[in-house]
Structures are given as C-alpha cells and as structure tokens.
Design a protein around this motif. Sequence first.
Motif, PDB file in Angstrom:
ATOM      1  N   ARG B 180      34.651  12.754  11.836  1.00 20.38           N
ATOM      2  CA  ARG B 180      34.109  12.639  10.482  1.00 20.38           C
ATOM      3  C   ARG B 180      34.851  13.623   9.578  1.00 20.38           C
ATOM      4  NH1 ARG B 180      27.721  12.652   8.892  1.00 20.38           N
ATOM      5  NH2 ARG B 180      27.966  12.951   6.645  1.00 20.38           N
ATOM      6  N   PRO B 181      35.322  13.168   8.417  1.00 18.42           N
ATOM      7  CA  PRO B 181      36.042  14.099   7.544  1.00 18.42           C
ATOM      8  C   PRO B 181      35.121  15.207   7.031  1.00 18.42           C
ATOM      9  CG  PRO B 181      36.198  11.825   6.728  1.00 18.42           C
ATOM     10  CD  PRO B 181      35.226  11.816   7.860  1.00 18.42           C
ATOM     11  N   ALA B 182      35.702  16.391   6.828  1.00 18.79           N
ATOM     12  CA  ALA B 182      34.924  17.512   6.280  1.00 18.79           C
ATOM     13  C   ALA B 182      34.550  17.192   4.836  1.00 18.79           C
ATOM     14  CB  ALA B 182      35.760  18.782   6.346  1.00 18.79           C
ATOM     15  N   GLY B 183      33.445  17.760   4.398  1.00 21.68           N
ATOM     16  CA  GLY B 183      33.036  17.593   2.997  1.00 21.68           C
ATOM     17  C   GLY B 183      32.356  16.273   2.714  1.00 21.68           C
ATOM     18  N   THR B 184      31.848  15.612   3.767  1.00 22.86           N
ATOM     19  CA  THR B 184      31.199  14.316   3.547  1.00 22.86           C
ATOM     20  C   THR B 184      29.711  14.381   3.879  1.00 22.86           C
ATOM     21  OG1 THR B 184      31.814  13.658   5.797  1.00 22.86           O
ATOM     22  CG2 THR B 184      33.296  12.965   4.022  1.00 22.86           C
ATOM     23  N   GLU B 185      29.166  15.606   3.907  1.00 26.43           N
ATOM     24  CA  GLU B 185      27.770  15.781   4.311  1.00 26.43           C
ATOM     25  C   GLU B 185      26.801  15.007   3.413  1.00 26.43           C
ATOM     26  OE1 GLU B 185      29.960  18.203   3.825  1.00 26.43           O
ATOM     27  OE2 GLU B 185      30.339  18.739   5.912  1.00 26.43           O
ATOM     28  N   THR B 204      45.824   4.614  15.441  1.00 23.43           N
ATOM     29  CA  THR B 204      47.094   4.852  14.733  1.00 23.43           C
ATOM     30  C   THR B 204      46.850   5.509  13.368  1.00 23.43           C
ATOM     31  OG1 THR B 204      47.055   2.571  13.945  1.00 23.43           O
ATOM     32  CG2 THR B 204      48.408   3.028  15.890  1.00 23.43           C
ATOM     33  N   ASP B 205      45.636   6.003  13.177  1.00 17.74           N
ATOM     34  CA  ASP B 205      45.305   6.791  11.987  1.00 17.74           C
ATOM     35  C   ASP B 205      44.371   7.875  12.524  1.00 17.74           C
ATOM     36  OD1 ASP B 205      44.856   7.662   9.391  1.00 17.74           O
ATOM     37  OD2 ASP B 205      43.649   5.921   8.785  1.00 17.74           O
ATOM     38  N   ARG B 206      44.411   9.082  11.945  1.00 15.49           N
ATOM     39  CA  ARG B 206      43.582  10.140  12.512  1.00 15.49           C
ATOM     40  C   ARG B 206      42.735  10.860  11.458  1.00 15.49           C
ATOM     41  NH1 ARG B 206      42.693  13.514  16.968  1.00 15.49           N
ATOM     42  NH2 ARG B 206      42.412  15.717  16.458  1.00 15.49           N
ATOM     43  N   ASP B 207      43.402  11.468  10.479  1.00 15.29           N
ATOM     44  CA  ASP B 207      42.656  12.279   9.511  1.00 15.29           C
ATOM     45  C   ASP B 207      42.198  11.406   8.358  1.00 15.29           C
ATOM     46  OD1 ASP B 207      42.975  14.679  10.966  1.00 15.29           O
ATOM     47  OD2 ASP B 207      45.059  14.777  10.267  1.00 15.29           O
ATOM     48  N   LEU B 208      40.921  11.080   8.378  1.00 14.76           N
ATOM     49  CA  LEU B 208      40.405  10.189   7.348  1.00 14.76           C
ATOM     50  C   LEU B 208      40.159  10.958   6.056  1.00 14.76           C
ATOM     51  CD1 LEU B 208      37.937   8.160   9.576  1.00 14.76           C
ATOM     52  CD2 LEU B 208      40.148   7.411   8.671  1.00 14.76           C
TER      53      LEU B 208
END
Lengths: 118, 216
Positions: B180-185, B204-208
């Motif tokens: 889960r990306p940071a800052g999405t609380e 094939t994708d990592r950092d959302l």
Amino acid sequence: MSQPAEGAVAPLKRMDGEPVFDAPWQASVMAMADALIARGAVTPKAWSEALGAALKDAEAAGEPDTAETYYKAALRALERVVEAHGGIPAEIVSARRDAWEAAYRATPHGKPVRLSRE
Amino acid sequence: MTSFDSTKVAEIHRQLHAHLPSDSALRVKALESLLVEKGMVTAETLDAWVEAYSEKIGPKRGAHVVAKAWCDADFKARLLDDAASAIRELGYLGNATAHLKAVENTATVHNLVVCTLCSCYPFSLLGVAPNWYKTAAYRSRAVRDPRGVLAEFGVSLADDVAVHVWDSTAELRYLVVPQRPAGTEALSEAELAKLVTRNAMIGTDRDLAAQPGEGA
C-alpha cells in the motif's frame, strides 16, 4: 538499469498499451476454450498443455513473438482439443471452414452470410 | 468494338470479396458453428464472454481484492491463506481461479508472476492477459533474468530486495498483493482500488502512486 537481454524482441513494455484483441476471432478462440473448460469438456490442464505445445511449435517455426502468433497458436490448440476431447474430427472442421468460405464468396457484400443447407 | 477492362473486372472482384474473412476467422467460424450445433457451447455464452472480457472486466476485480486486503486485516489473512475462498466471498471466483495463491510484496520481497508453459493467468480477476505476458520473450526471460525484465518495466530493485518468480499452471495461478502506498491512510477502499495497476498485480510494477492517475 540493466539493458534488455541480447536477442530480445522489442521491449515488452512497448506492448503494454496494446488492445488485447486485434480481431474478433481472437476473442472467440479464448471464449470457446473457456466455455469448454467451464462445461468440463476439456480440463484446464489439457488446454494449457495443448496451448503450450502450439506455442512451442510456433517458436520453433520462427514465427514472430507477437499477439497474432499467440492467437494463431491458441486456435491450433483449440482445434486439437476439439478433435481430442470434443469428438469433432479435423476433416469435419476443415470441410466446415471451406463451406463458410464458399458462403462468403457467394454472398454479396452487405448481405448476411449463411451456410447453405442441403 | 468491345472493350474488356481487366483492371475494372479485378476491382469488382476485389470489392465483391473484400468481406471474405481471414483463414483464422473462417476456422473459428467453423469451430463455433460445429460446437454450437453439438450443444457444447451456446452462442449466448460466447457473446457474453467476449463482451465481458473485451470491455467490462479488466483488472478492476483484482484491484478491489487488493484494496480490501489493505483495509481489512482479517480479509488479508484469509486471502494469503486461501485466496480462492477469499475471492469467493466477493463473488469473483472463475473457472481459472479455483486454485489461486496470493503473494504479498514487502520491503524486502518482490513477487513476479509468469506462465512459462503458455499463458495461465487469473483472468476472472485481471481480465485478459496483456500481450507481453503471452510472448516467448517474457515467458523465458522472467525466469532467467527477472531483474532485467523488471528494469524494462521501469522497476529497479535495491540489491537487498529478493525477487520471487512464480510459475503459473493450469492448476495454480497467482495474484501479487502490492504494498500500500504511503500517505493513503485517509482513502476509502474504492479510492485505494483506483491506485492498483494491473501490472502491480502481475509484478511488473511495484511502487504505486498515492494518487490515481500518477505514475504508470
């Protein structure tokens, strides 16, 4: 950043935005395969083995590494499982294909194409 | 004097047969008509499949599964324990996902899914597999050189991040649960689902991105 491996085809990422089906027949192949699996006429394993074998043949024949090649292999795999598990011999399929071609040739453009029933 | 315009005749001939389908399309029509006559498939089933998978389904269901896992720890535990049961709760079980394993990315693990034999893929969750997933290049390189493949997709992993490559089969398919990306609380489950890309669920994708529309 590492470079794509030697001998690799065009970067994979370039294919990312491509539509998954180029032509309606490609979708029909996948729909038929899934419908036969759903019905239990073909096991998922038999389908993946047939598809894997057809893809291997395509690669060995030097066919380009494209979606078109993939769907043509899927069609050959479907013809094989329909013969092996659907009890429809290849000659019947081939005769039916020719009947459709004849029907298209005999039908003026714009009119619905129907197989003639004798 | 009679005139015979062979170019004109050829043109008429071409127009008459311009609608002749390709050899592949004719073979598909042959299979379709025979299978329908034998009662092995129905035209309605095929039409519904094509409509659903060409347009409607896409990776939305998979994104919903991931977003729910991010928001609901119990669901996530069930998903990682028995993914087929967990997605059944959401009504997403398909023919191809009767056996499904969810694999979770962490700060030190990245998961990448391939089918080295053909193109096994959890399509009831992710829609039809992208074309690159079906190439011989991806099927072989994902195993031989996963970091190279990831780099091509713009994912560069630190040396301390291990790559786990999962080879799908007809009997077992995989879904990557990205981080889960940071800052999405503050985001809702539905908003979170919009952040989850198809490629992230293949690996094939990592950092959302933390906002929809950012990044890939």
